[in-house]
Scaffold this motif. Structure first.
Motif, mmCIF file in Angstrom:
data_model
loop_
_atom_site.group_PDB
_atom_site.id
_atom_site.type_symbol
_atom_site.label_atom_id
_atom_site.label_comp_id
_atom_site.label_asym_id
_atom_site.label_seq_id
_atom_site.Cartn_x
_atom_site.Cartn_y
_atom_site.Cartn_z
ATOM 1 N N PRO A 113 -22.207 17.561 -93.219
ATOM 2 C CA PRO A 113 -21.780 16.837 -92.112
ATOM 3 C C PRO A 113 -21.255 18.002 -91.000
ATOM 4 O O PRO A 113 -21.428 17.834 -89.848
ATOM 5 C CB PRO A 113 -20.708 16.006 -92.611
ATOM 6 C CG PRO A 113 -21.248 15.629 -93.877
ATOM 7 C CD PRO A 113 -21.566 16.979 -94.484
ATOM 8 N N LEU A 114 -20.395 19.135 -91.782
ATOM 9 C CA LEU A 114 -19.847 19.845 -90.701
ATOM 10 C C LEU A 114 -20.865 20.622 -90.036
ATOM 11 O O LEU A 114 -20.856 20.842 -88.725
ATOM 12 C CB LEU A 114 -18.830 20.623 -91.655
ATOM 13 C CG LEU A 114 -18.080 21.724 -90.583
ATOM 14 C CD1 LEU A 114 -17.459 21.060 -89.402
ATOM 15 C CD2 LEU A 114 -17.323 22.694 -91.580
ATOM 16 N N LEU A 115 -21.943 21.332 -90.773
ATOM 17 C CA LEU A 115 -22.924 21.978 -90.121
ATOM 18 C C LEU A 115 -23.773 21.096 -89.056
ATOM 19 O O LEU A 115 -24.049 21.813 -88.130
ATOM 20 C CB LEU A 115 -23.712 22.546 -91.440
ATOM 21 C CG LEU A 115 -24.524 23.971 -90.826
ATOM 22 C CD1 LEU A 115 -23.888 24.903 -90.344
ATOM 23 C CD2 LEU A 115 -25.357 24.494 -92.136
ATOM 24 N N ASP A 116 -24.132 20.090 -89.331
ATOM 25 C CA ASP A 116 -24.936 19.205 -88.512
ATOM 26 C C ASP A 116 -24.002 19.015 -87.257
ATOM 27 O O ASP A 116 -24.550 18.904 -86.233
ATOM 28 C CB ASP A 116 -25.001 17.811 -89.259
ATOM 29 C CG ASP A 116 -26.240 17.767 -90.203
ATOM 30 O OD1 ASP A 116 -26.867 19.072 -90.246
ATOM 31 O OD2 ASP A 116 -26.307 17.038 -90.945
ATOM 32 N N LYS A 117 -22.790 18.703 -87.332
ATOM 33 C CA LYS A 117 -21.788 18.237 -86.162
ATOM 34 C C LYS A 117 -21.744 19.793 -85.258
ATOM 35 O O LYS A 117 -21.802 19.677 -84.032
ATOM 36 C CB LYS A 117 -20.583 17.889 -86.750
ATOM 37 C CG LYS A 117 -19.544 17.822 -85.476
ATOM 38 C CD LYS A 117 -17.964 17.541 -85.972
ATOM 39 C CE LYS A 117 -17.483 18.861 -86.142
ATOM 40 N NZ LYS A 117 -15.892 19.137 -86.652
ATOM 41 N N LEU A 118 -21.519 20.882 -86.007
ATOM 42 C CA LEU A 118 -21.516 22.161 -85.287
ATOM 43 C C LEU A 118 -22.859 22.396 -84.543
ATOM 44 O O LEU A 118 -22.956 22.932 -83.414
ATOM 45 C CB LEU A 118 -21.377 23.263 -86.263
ATOM 46 C CG LEU A 118 -19.640 23.219 -86.929
ATOM 47 C CD1 LEU A 118 -19.511 24.286 -87.789
ATOM 48 C CD2 LEU A 118 -18.642 23.432 -85.749
ATOM 49 N N ALA A 119 -23.929 22.064 -85.414
ATOM 50 C CA ALA A 119 -25.327 22.410 -84.661
ATOM 51 C C ALA A 119 -25.435 21.389 -83.330
ATOM 52 O O ALA A 119 -25.964 21.915 -82.208
ATOM 53 C CB ALA A 119 -26.276 22.042 -85.613
ATOM 54 N N GLU A 120 -25.203 20.455 -83.547
ATOM 55 C CA GLU A 120 -25.068 19.339 -82.159
ATOM 56 C C GLU A 120 -24.262 19.789 -81.337
ATOM 57 O O GLU A 120 -24.660 19.960 -79.974
ATOM 58 C CB GLU A 120 -24.775 17.990 -82.695
ATOM 59 C CG GLU A 120 -25.646 17.347 -83.614
ATOM 60 C CD GLU A 120 -26.851 16.825 -82.799
ATOM 61 O OE1 GLU A 120 -26.999 16.745 -81.677
ATOM 62 O OE2 GLU A 120 -27.765 16.595 -83.548
ATOM 63 N N GLN A 121 -23.004 20.503 -81.493
ATOM 64 C CA GLN A 121 -22.297 20.883 -80.365
ATOM 65 C C GLN A 121 -22.824 22.233 -79.743
ATOM 66 O O GLN A 121 -22.877 22.242 -78.687
ATOM 67 C CB GLN A 121 -21.038 21.231 -81.006
ATOM 68 C CG GLN A 121 -20.145 20.014 -81.422
ATOM 69 C CD GLN A 121 -18.549 20.213 -81.916
ATOM 70 O OE1 GLN A 121 -18.834 21.152 -82.785
ATOM 71 N NE2 GLN A 121 -17.674 19.251 -81.815
ATOM 72 N N LEU A 131 -20.160 24.027 -77.610
ATOM 73 C CA LEU A 131 -19.437 24.897 -78.364
ATOM 74 C C LEU A 131 -20.250 26.018 -78.316
ATOM 75 O O LEU A 131 -21.641 25.868 -78.457
ATOM 76 C CB LEU A 131 -18.949 24.322 -79.782
ATOM 77 C CG LEU A 131 -18.203 25.052 -80.515
ATOM 78 C CD1 LEU A 131 -16.788 25.006 -80.198
ATOM 79 C CD2 LEU A 131 -18.427 24.498 -82.054
ATOM 80 N N ASP A 132 -19.781 27.337 -78.282
ATOM 81 C CA ASP A 132 -20.469 28.506 -78.508
ATOM 82 C C ASP A 132 -20.811 28.886 -79.807
ATOM 83 O O ASP A 132 -20.287 28.657 -80.703
ATOM 84 C CB ASP A 132 -19.980 29.572 -77.593
ATOM 85 C CG ASP A 132 -18.867 30.350 -78.424
ATOM 86 O OD1 ASP A 132 -18.788 31.370 -79.337
ATOM 87 O OD2 ASP A 132 -17.728 30.062 -77.739
ATOM 88 N N PRO A 133 -21.833 29.579 -80.506
ATOM 89 C CA PRO A 133 -22.263 30.110 -81.540
ATOM 90 C C PRO A 133 -21.258 30.629 -82.272
ATOM 91 O O PRO A 133 -21.045 30.364 -83.391
ATOM 92 C CB PRO A 133 -23.621 30.725 -81.435
ATOM 93 C CG PRO A 133 -24.244 30.444 -80.177
ATOM 94 C CD PRO A 133 -22.989 30.094 -79.213
ATOM 95 N N TYR A 134 -20.579 31.606 -81.808
ATOM 96 C CA TYR A 134 -19.269 32.344 -82.393
ATOM 97 C C TYR A 134 -18.295 31.479 -82.756
ATOM 98 O O TYR A 134 -17.676 31.786 -83.986
ATOM 99 C CB TYR A 134 -19.112 33.311 -81.510
ATOM 100 C CG TYR A 134 -19.961 34.398 -81.534
ATOM 101 C CD1 TYR A 134 -19.605 35.699 -82.394
ATOM 102 C CD2 TYR A 134 -20.891 34.984 -80.436
ATOM 103 C CE1 TYR A 134 -20.510 36.740 -82.362
ATOM 104 C CE2 TYR A 134 -21.727 35.901 -80.541
ATOM 105 C CZ TYR A 134 -21.696 36.999 -81.609
ATOM 106 O OH TYR A 134 -22.327 38.124 -81.388
ATOM 107 N N ALA A 135 -17.813 30.582 -81.796
ATOM 108 C CA ALA A 135 -16.674 29.449 -82.208
ATOM 109 C C ALA A 135 -17.310 28.632 -83.116
ATOM 110 O O ALA A 135 -16.565 28.420 -84.184
ATOM 111 C CB ALA A 135 -16.573 28.839 -80.971
ATOM 112 N N ALA A 136 -18.570 28.324 -83.225
ATOM 113 C CA ALA A 136 -18.898 27.331 -84.261
ATOM 114 C C ALA A 136 -18.796 28.079 -85.620
ATOM 115 O O ALA A 136 -18.658 27.486 -86.688
ATOM 116 C CB ALA A 136 -20.358 27.008 -84.102
ATOM 117 N N ALA A 137 -19.495 29.528 -85.603
ATOM 118 C CA ALA A 137 -19.414 30.115 -86.711
ATOM 119 C C ALA A 137 -17.989 30.266 -87.345
ATOM 120 O O ALA A 137 -17.796 30.420 -88.479
ATOM 121 C CB ALA A 137 -20.065 31.631 -86.738
ATOM 122 N N ASP A 138 -17.151 30.674 -86.591
ATOM 123 C CA ASP A 138 -15.677 30.542 -86.879
ATOM 124 C C ASP A 138 -15.097 29.518 -87.599
ATOM 125 O O ASP A 138 -14.379 29.569 -88.694
ATOM 126 C CB ASP A 138 -14.685 31.093 -85.811
ATOM 127 C CG ASP A 138 -14.885 32.416 -85.297
ATOM 128 O OD1 ASP A 138 -15.291 33.367 -85.924
ATOM 129 O OD2 ASP A 138 -14.503 32.848 -83.992
#
Length: 328
Positions: free
Chosen positions: A296-304, A310-317
């Motif tokens: 769920p978290l990875l899917d949510k971050l990918a959607e953002q 959301l930028d990729p670095y912030a998502a990775a953090d």
């Protein structure tokens, strides 16, 4: 019946080659938990072997050189383990075993052990399991452990973080002088070996190397401690010519490491590198456990990220924080 790590280690101490082979298989193919157990059990028994790395571009004759060095070391009554890191098969992921085919002259010698290891796409000319395999061979009591890299050219510098003495093999007429300057191999070499030195161009290659070494020495700070000047040894490995000088250079370098204290510094640097690589591998394995289709978290971050919210670095953090907290 599956043997425990302790049983295999007991067999290793008795000199059983089957136990040695099985421990190396666990290091290369076993579960992370078994790998951890093997290293934890064997580590106190290590630190006695001299580790020699041999690297260089394809075609310079690294396997023939390794074979000849092993023969010279055996003539000095030293036991030798050879770890040949071969390119991975694109089909099975296993090693292609080319090096072992070229070292068949040692197959009946109980003082020589040869193992091929697949690189499995790991950059740097080695595989992730190589340092752990070196520990196993060290614990087995070999005097010398020779690690021969894949030989893909400019990514071969990782061997310097594994070996006590790093040999860079070159050959005339292959553009190796230019490649060494570009690739940083000049900096990792403790010994240069110009193999196939009976071919034309050997003198020119040696002159190029000496010029680059002198240039590098001139650029060093005047306050820098006196460093090691890598010898350049000419050899014709297929005939065993010059190999005695190569092995003699290993001993001279070992003495220098002891006399200057650089050996202790290298051991510390090697430990630092090993800790870092294991930590990075642990992070990679934790990511690998995520189901990219269902998490769920990875899917949510990918959607953002896809929606530019959301930028990729912030998502990775955010993902790293969740992994660290055990939420993902």
């Amino acid at each position: 019946m599956t043997q425990t790590v302790e049983e295999l280690v007991d067999g290793l101490e008795r000199g059983e080659r089957r136990a040695l082979a099985r421990l190396l298989t666990l290091v290369e193919d076993g579960s992370p938990e078994r790998l951890r157990e093997v290293v934890a059990t064997l580590y106190p028994r290590t630190g006695n072997a001299r580790v020699i790395g041999i690297t260089g571009s394809p075609g310079v004759g690294k396997s023939t050189l390794t074979n000849a060095i092993a023969a010279e070391l055996r003539a000095q009554d030293r036991s030798v383990a050879i770890l040949a890191v071969d390119p991975s098969s694109p089909f099975s992921g296993g090693a292609l075993l080319g090096d072992r085919v070229r070292m068949q002259s040692h197959h009946a010698d109980p003082g020589v052990f040869i193992r091929s290891m697949a690189s499995r796409g790991h950059l740097g000319g080695l595989s992730f399991a190589t340092p752990q395999a070196v520990l196993v061979l060290d614990a087995a009591g070999f005097d010398d452990v020779i690690v021969e890299t894949v030989g893909v050219g400019q990514s071969e510098v990782e061997i310097a973080a594994t070996a006590d003495t790093t040999v860079v093999a070159l050959a005339p007429g292959m553009g190796d002088g230019i490649q060494a300057a570009k690739a940083g191999i000049l900096e990792v070499a403790d010994v240069f070996v110009i193999n196939k030195a009976d071919a034309s161009g050997a003198g020119k290659l040696e002159s190029e190397l000496r010029g680059m070494l002198e240039m590098g020495h001139a650029l060093e700070s005047a306050d820098a401690p006196a460093g090691w000047w890598p010898p350049i040894v000419r050899a014709v490995a297929v005939r065993g010519e010059g190999i005695g000088d190569v092995v003699s250079a290993f001993g001279t370098h070992a003495d220098w490491l002891t006399d200057t204290g650089q050996g202790q510094r290298r051991r510390r640097d090697r430990a630092l590198h090993l800790i870092r690589e294991i930590a990075l591998e642990q992070v990679r394995l934790r990511f690998a456990r995520l189901d990219h289709g269902d998490d769920p978290l990875l899917d949510k971050l990918a959607e953002q990220v896809a929606g530019r919210d959301l930028d990729p670095y912030a998502a990775a953090d955010e993902l790293l924080e969740a992994l660290d907290g055990g939420e993902a």
